[in-house]
Design a protein around this motif. Structure first.
Motif, PDB file in Angstrom:
ATOM      1  N   THR A  30       0.831  -1.203   0.000  1.00 16.06           N
ATOM      2  CA  THR A  30       0.000   0.000   0.000  1.00 16.06           C
ATOM      3  C   THR A  30       0.866   1.253   0.000  1.00 16.06           C
ATOM      4  OG1 THR A  30      -1.657  -1.246   1.258  1.00 16.06           O
ATOM      5  CG2 THR A  30      -1.924   1.131   1.179  1.00 16.06           C
ATOM      6  N   LEU A  31       1.901   1.238   0.834  1.00 15.86           N
ATOM      7  CA  LEU A  31       2.822   2.376   0.874  1.00 15.86           C
ATOM      8  C   LEU A  31       3.568   2.534  -0.442  1.00 15.86           C
ATOM      9  CD1 LEU A  31       4.283   4.626   2.481  1.00 15.86           C
ATOM     10  CD2 LEU A  31       5.916   2.876   3.224  1.00 15.86           C
ATOM     11  N   ARG A  32       4.009   1.419  -1.037  1.00 19.23           N
ATOM     12  CA  ARG A  32       4.752   1.493  -2.299  1.00 19.23           C
ATOM     13  C   ARG A  32       3.892   2.077  -3.414  1.00 19.23           C
ATOM     14  NH1 ARG A  32       9.148  -2.249  -2.439  1.00 19.23           N
ATOM     15  NH2 ARG A  32      10.354  -1.773  -0.543  1.00 19.23           N
ATOM     16  N   MET A  33       2.595   1.768  -3.414  1.00 19.20           N
ATOM     17  CA  MET A  33       1.717   2.376  -4.404  1.00 19.20           C
ATOM     18  C   MET A  33       1.721   3.891  -4.245  1.00 19.20           C
ATOM     19  SD  MET A  33      -2.344   1.795  -5.165  1.00 19.20           S
ATOM     20  CE  MET A  33      -3.136   2.763  -6.474  1.00 19.20           C
ATOM     21  N   LEU A  34       1.672   4.346  -3.002  1.00 20.11           N
ATOM     22  CA  LEU A  34       1.722   5.789  -2.756  1.00 20.11           C
ATOM     23  C   LEU A  34       3.051   6.367  -3.211  1.00 20.11           C
ATOM     24  CD1 LEU A  34       0.496   8.365  -1.375  1.00 20.11           C
ATOM     25  CD2 LEU A  34       1.709   7.629   0.687  1.00 20.11           C
ATOM     26  N   GLU A  35       4.138   5.679  -2.875  1.00 19.47           N
ATOM     27  CA  GLU A  35       5.464   6.209  -3.169  1.00 19.47           C
ATOM     28  C   GLU A  35       5.763   6.210  -4.665  1.00 19.47           C
ATOM     29  OE1 GLU A  35       8.123   5.248   0.769  1.00 19.47           O
ATOM     30  OE2 GLU A  35       7.765   3.589  -0.625  1.00 19.47           O
TER      31      GLU A  35
ATOM     32  N   LEU B 257       9.843  -0.179  10.206  1.00 21.69           N
ATOM     33  CA  LEU B 257      11.283  -0.105   9.972  1.00 21.69           C
ATOM     34  C   LEU B 257      11.636  -0.470   8.536  1.00 21.69           C
ATOM     35  CD1 LEU B 257      12.399  -1.610  13.373  1.00 21.69           C
ATOM     36  CD2 LEU B 257      12.861   0.727  12.573  1.00 21.69           C
ATOM     37  N   CYS B 258      10.876  -1.364   7.934  1.00 24.98           N
ATOM     38  CA  CYS B 258      11.043  -1.652   6.510  1.00 24.98           C
ATOM     39  C   CYS B 258      10.699  -0.409   5.692  1.00 24.98           C
ATOM     40  CB  CYS B 258      10.167  -2.829   6.109  1.00 24.98           C
ATOM     41  SG  CYS B 258      10.255  -3.282   4.355  1.00 24.98           S
ATOM     42  N   ALA B 259       9.585   0.225   6.014  1.00 19.49           N
ATOM     43  CA  ALA B 259       9.165   1.428   5.303  1.00 19.49           C
ATOM     44  C   ALA B 259      10.212   2.529   5.404  1.00 19.49           C
ATOM     45  CB  ALA B 259       7.836   1.927   5.866  1.00 19.49           C
ATOM     46  N   ALA B 260      10.887   2.596   6.555  1.00 19.00           N
ATOM     47  CA  ALA B 260      11.869   3.658   6.797  1.00 19.00           C
ATOM     48  C   ALA B 260      13.289   3.257   6.426  1.00 19.00           C
ATOM     49  CB  ALA B 260      11.819   4.074   8.270  1.00 19.00           C
ATOM     50  N   GLY B 261      13.462   2.053   5.836  1.00 20.73           N
ATOM     51  CA  GLY B 261      14.761   1.675   5.305  1.00 20.73           C
ATOM     52  C   GLY B 261      15.714   0.997   6.258  1.00 20.73           C
ATOM     53  N   THR B 262      15.282   0.666   7.463  1.00 20.59           N
ATOM     54  CA  THR B 262      16.169  -0.040   8.395  1.00 20.59           C
ATOM     55  C   THR B 262      16.413  -1.465   7.923  1.00 20.59           C
ATOM     56  OG1 THR B 262      15.559   1.300  10.300  1.00 20.59           O
ATOM     57  CG2 THR B 262      16.375  -0.907  10.768  1.00 20.59           C
ATOM     58  N   PHE B 263      15.360  -2.136   7.467  1.00 15.17           N
ATOM     59  CA  PHE B 263      15.459  -3.470   6.879  1.00 15.17           C
ATOM     60  C   PHE B 263      15.003  -3.395   5.423  1.00 15.17           C
ATOM     61  CE2 PHE B 263      13.956  -4.613  11.325  1.00 15.17           C
ATOM     62  CZ  PHE B 263      15.201  -5.032  11.782  1.00 15.17           C
ATOM     63  N   ASP B 264      15.617  -4.220   4.558  1.00 19.02           N
ATOM     64  CA  ASP B 264      15.036  -4.344   3.227  1.00 19.02           C
ATOM     65  C   ASP B 264      13.848  -5.300   3.306  1.00 19.02           C
ATOM     66  OD1 ASP B 264      16.018  -7.013   3.089  1.00 19.02           O
ATOM     67  OD2 ASP B 264      17.850  -6.366   2.086  1.00 19.02           O
ATOM     68  N   LEU B 265      13.079  -5.374   2.233  1.00 21.89           N
ATOM     69  CA  LEU B 265      11.835  -6.146   2.251  1.00 21.89           C
ATOM     70  C   LEU B 265      12.063  -7.643   2.463  1.00 21.89           C
ATOM     71  CD1 LEU B 265       8.753  -6.193   1.963  1.00 21.89           C
ATOM     72  CD2 LEU B 265       9.065  -6.203  -0.527  1.00 21.89           C
ATOM     73  N   PRO B 266      12.994  -8.295   1.749  1.00 29.16           N
ATOM     74  CA  PRO B 266      13.197  -9.724   2.009  1.00 29.16           C
ATOM     75  C   PRO B 266      13.628 -10.019   3.435  1.00 29.16           C
ATOM     76  CG  PRO B 266      14.192  -9.099  -0.091  1.00 29.16           C
ATOM     77  CD  PRO B 266      13.810  -7.825   0.603  1.00 29.16           C
ATOM     78  N   THR B 267      14.492  -9.182   3.996  1.00 31.21           N
ATOM     79  CA  THR B 267      14.929  -9.381   5.379  1.00 31.21           C
ATOM     80  C   THR B 267      13.754  -9.257   6.332  1.00 31.21           C
ATOM     81  OG1 THR B 267      17.160  -8.560   4.905  1.00 31.21           O
ATOM     82  CG2 THR B 267      16.432  -8.493   7.198  1.00 31.21           C
ATOM     83  N   THR B 268      12.905  -8.267   6.108  1.00 33.03           N
ATOM     84  CA  THR B 268      11.744  -8.081   6.974  1.00 33.03           C
ATOM     85  C   THR B 268      10.831  -9.296   6.925  1.00 33.03           C
ATOM     86  OG1 THR B 268      11.845  -5.714   6.454  1.00 33.03           O
ATOM     87  CG2 THR B 268       9.883  -6.495   7.600  1.00 33.03           C
ATOM     88  N   ALA B 269      10.578  -9.803   5.719  1.00 37.03           N
ATOM     89  CA  ALA B 269       9.716 -10.980   5.576  1.00 37.03           C
ATOM     90  C   ALA B 269      10.293 -12.179   6.317  1.00 37.03           C
ATOM     91  CB  ALA B 269       9.528 -11.306   4.093  1.00 37.03           C
ATOM     92  N   ARG B 270      11.597 -12.400   6.172  1.00 34.57           N
ATOM     93  CA  ARG B 270      12.211 -13.567   6.840  1.00 34.57           C
ATOM     94  C   ARG B 270      12.212 -13.401   8.349  1.00 34.57           C
ATOM     95  NH1 ARG B 270      15.508 -13.560   1.941  1.00 34.57           N
ATOM     96  NH2 ARG B 270      16.946 -12.057   2.885  1.00 34.57           N
ATOM     97  N   LEU B 271      12.471 -12.191   8.836  1.00 35.23           N
ATOM     98  CA  LEU B 271      12.445 -11.964  10.286  1.00 35.23           C
ATOM     99  C   LEU B 271      11.055 -12.210  10.853  1.00 35.23           C
ATOM    100  CD1 LEU B 271      14.658  -8.757  10.638  1.00 35.23           C
ATOM    101  CD2 LEU B 271      15.167 -11.017  11.603  1.00 35.23           C
ATOM    102  N   LEU B 272      10.032 -11.768  10.144  1.00 30.82           N
ATOM    103  CA  LEU B 272       8.672 -11.957  10.640  1.00 30.82           C
ATOM    104  C   LEU B 272       8.242 -13.417  10.557  1.00 30.82           C
ATOM    105  CD1 LEU B 272       6.892  -8.722   9.418  1.00 30.82           C
ATOM    106  CD2 LEU B 272       7.399  -9.391  11.773  1.00 30.82           C
TER     107      LEU B 272
END
Length: 319
Positions: A71-76, A101-116
């Motif tokens: 949803t955020l990426r569509m906005l961006e 933190l993914c949205a703000a660039g602390t984690f990239d998207l694949p890292t965020t998915a794996r952490l969750l």
């Protein structure tokens, strides 16, 4: 000033993300990237179910994150908006901190998915199914909820011991507090709640008792995973769950993410802290849960939820 915020578990539903993916190539790329990172067709599960499989913690957590980021990426990308230019802070409810933190660039998207995915698995494994529970207490504040939880533990201890865990897990708004712990203690708290001042108390349909000391093994697992993960400083500060303060140092973020596994989600206090910092608008992406909590906590704050493509487009026009 503006804060972008991201929802926690319970926001999942079969069909989530379909409209956003249909409307935006940028959103589709998010779902594809998450699928590849997890080696699973999570986007199909989100779109088609079954609901009981989507609700599993290890699936629900990355799914909710993916939906919000899409949803955020569509906005961006489609709206030409940069988070750092339009948001002064980010925040998230429980797993929503990872999304923030993914949205703000602390984690990239694949890292965020794996952490969750790991976080969901570790939380589910920490307590045998059926031994833990959570309940929402409505019409009470945190102090009253703590009194009810303590009374439940004391009454069981007086009957048979040993002491059980029953503690505040989420301080959501002035009239909604969630408790977590051993099932017997939570059920006793629900039974006591109305006579102790709650308007209503109800068990929640969750598979584990999140945000309580019973999650200590999950916290240990996340500590190890986060020590092996590179964290960048976020583009804007994060109001964290455990302290309700704004942080931007990667080391402090790592500590906060470990602490929130067993700690209280201090959402009400976070909203008030954002308001005190000068925030006048809170924008929730990918859910319709946090904005109402914000309004009940701080009626003077403007709070909106963005889920549909039409809502993304309407919000973009205001920026």
């Amino acid at each position: 000033m503006r804060a972008f915020v991201f929802p926690g578990q319970g926001s999942q539903a079969v069909g989530m993300g379909v409209a956003i993916a249909d409307a935006s190539a940028a959103a589709r790329e998010v779902f594809q990237e998450v699928d590849e990172a997890l080696g699973q067709n999570l986007s199909r599960l989100m779109a088609d179910g079954p609901a009981d499989e989507l609700t599993l913690t290890q699936n629900a957590q990355p799914a909710i994150m993916a939906n919000a980021i899409a949803t955020l990426r569509m906005l961006e990308k489609d709206g030409g908006v940069r988070l750092a230019a339009k948001a002064d802070y980010v925040a998230g409810h429980s797993l929503g901190e990872y999304t923030a933190l993914c949205a703000a660039g602390t984690f990239d998207l694949p890292t965020t998915a794996r952490l969750l995915r790991l976080r969901g698995q570790a939380m589910q494994a920490a307590v045998p199914v059926g031994e833990g529970a959570m309940a929402a207490l409505l019409g009470v504040d945190r102090d009253r909820a703590e009194t009810i939880a303590g009374a439940a533990v004391d009454s069981i201890l007086a009957e048979r011991g040993p002491p059980l865990v029953c503690t505040v897990a989420n301080d959501n708004d002035p009239g909604q507090v969630v408790i977590s712990g051993h099932r017997a203690a939570i059920e006793r708290a629900v039974a006591l709640a109305k006579e102790m001042g709650a308007k209503r108390a109800l068990l929640l349909p969750v598979s584990a008792p999140f945000h309580c000391p019973l999650m200590i093994d999950a916290a240990t697992a996340m500590e190890a995973a986060l020590l092996d993960t590179d964290l960048s400083a976020p583009l804007v500060p994060l109001f964290c769950n455990v302290d309700a303060v704004a942080i931007a140092d990667p080391g402090a973020i790592r500590v906060a993410l470990v602490a929130q596994v067993t700690g209280i989600v201090r959402w009400r206090e976070s909203v008030l802290a954002m308001q005190a910092a000068g925030v006048t608008q809170v924008v929730e992406f990918g859910g319709k849960v946090l904005a109402p909590m914000v309004k009940r906590t701080a009626p003077d704050l403007a709070a909106i939820s963005i889920v549909s493509p039409a809502e993304v487009e309407a919000f973009a026009k205001t920026l």
